[in-house]
Design a protein around this motif. Sequence first.
Motif, PDB file in Angstrom:
ATOM      1  N   ARG A 173       0.840  -1.207   0.000  1.00  0.00           N
ATOM      2  CA  ARG A 173       0.000   0.000   0.000  1.00  0.00           C
ATOM      3  C   ARG A 173       0.874   1.256   0.000  1.00  0.00           C
ATOM      4  O   ARG A 173       0.606   2.213  -0.715  1.00  0.00           O
ATOM      5  N   TRP A 174       1.908   1.257   0.810  1.00  0.00           N
ATOM      6  CA  TRP A 174       2.813   2.395   0.855  1.00  0.00           C
ATOM      7  C   TRP A 174       3.472   2.607  -0.501  1.00  0.00           C
ATOM      8  O   TRP A 174       3.572   3.733  -0.982  1.00  0.00           O
ATOM      9  N   GLU A 197       2.351   1.846  -3.447  1.00  0.00           N
ATOM     10  CA  GLU A 197       1.379   2.408  -4.387  1.00  0.00           C
ATOM     11  C   GLU A 197       1.236   3.912  -4.174  1.00  0.00           C
ATOM     12  O   GLU A 197       1.181   4.677  -5.135  1.00  0.00           O
ATOM     13  N   SER A 198       1.179   4.345  -2.908  1.00  0.00           N
ATOM     14  CA  SER A 198       1.107   5.788  -2.611  1.00  0.00           C
ATOM     15  C   SER A 198       2.363   6.504  -3.090  1.00  0.00           C
ATOM     16  O   SER A 198       2.298   7.604  -3.638  1.00  0.00           O
ATOM     17  N   TRP A 199       3.479   5.904  -2.884  1.00  0.00           N
ATOM     18  CA  TRP A 199       4.762   6.459  -3.313  1.00  0.00           C
ATOM     19  C   TRP A 199       4.802   6.596  -4.830  1.00  0.00           C
ATOM     20  O   TRP A 199       5.205   7.626  -5.365  1.00  0.00           O
ATOM     21  N   ALA A 200       4.360   5.551  -5.527  1.00  0.00           N
ATOM     22  CA  ALA A 200       4.341   5.592  -6.992  1.00  0.00           C
ATOM     23  C   ALA A 200       3.423   6.704  -7.488  1.00  0.00           C
ATOM     24  O   ALA A 200       3.758   7.422  -8.436  1.00  0.00           O
ATOM     25  N   GLN A 201       2.278   6.844  -6.838  1.00  0.00           N
ATOM     26  CA  GLN A 201       1.334   7.898  -7.220  1.00  0.00           C
ATOM     27  C   GLN A 201       1.968   9.265  -7.000  1.00  0.00           C
ATOM     28  O   GLN A 201       1.843  10.162  -7.837  1.00  0.00           O
ATOM     29  N   ALA A 202       2.649   9.459  -5.894  1.00  0.00           N
ATOM     30  CA  ALA A 202       3.332  10.732  -5.611  1.00  0.00           C
ATOM     31  C   ALA A 202       4.384  11.010  -6.663  1.00  0.00           C
ATOM     32  O   ALA A 202       4.568  12.163  -7.093  1.00  0.00           O
ATOM     33  N   GLN A 203       5.073   9.970  -7.120  1.00  0.00           N
ATOM     34  CA  GLN A 203       6.085  10.128  -8.158  1.00  0.00           C
ATOM     35  C   GLN A 203       5.438  10.583  -9.465  1.00  0.00           C
ATOM     36  O   GLN A 203       5.972  11.449 -10.159  1.00  0.00           O
ATOM     37  N   ARG A 204       4.281   9.982  -9.791  1.00  0.00           N
ATOM     38  CA  ARG A 204       3.576  10.350 -11.033  1.00  0.00           C
ATOM     39  C   ARG A 204       3.107  11.805 -10.979  1.00  0.00           C
ATOM     40  O   ARG A 204       3.208  12.530 -11.970  1.00  0.00           O
ATOM     41  N   VAL A 205       2.567  12.224  -9.841  1.00  0.00           N
ATOM     42  CA  VAL A 205       2.057  13.588  -9.689  1.00  0.00           C
ATOM     43  C   VAL A 205       3.210  14.595  -9.779  1.00  0.00           C
ATOM     44  O   VAL A 205       3.059  15.660 -10.381  1.00  0.00           O
TER      45      VAL A 205
END
Length: 109
Positions: A96-97, A99-107
Amino acid sequence: MTMVDKPVRGSRSGRPIMALLDLLGRRWTLRVIWELRDGPLSFRALQSACADMSPSVLNQRLAELREALLIEAGEQGYGLSALGRSLLEQFAPLDRWAESWAQAQRVAS
């Protein structure tokens, strides 16, 4: 002497977390654990599931994981032990962490 009593890469302390991270950081170790998540596999099926890794490397990883009490060999092949299943469950919060990290990278890009 158990695996957690020996000094490991990056640590002379032999602390259990360092021993675990050393084991999990070895090439193919996490993949073997992951491929056994749905149940036991024969040696050949596990080798195939792991992108045809070499038999010598697979034998070595299986021996290490058996020594660490994370997998067991049975009539149906190799499977996760109770400790191995427990370890796999611990990956859920990390997943889960990640996935959040990957999303932050994309943003951020």
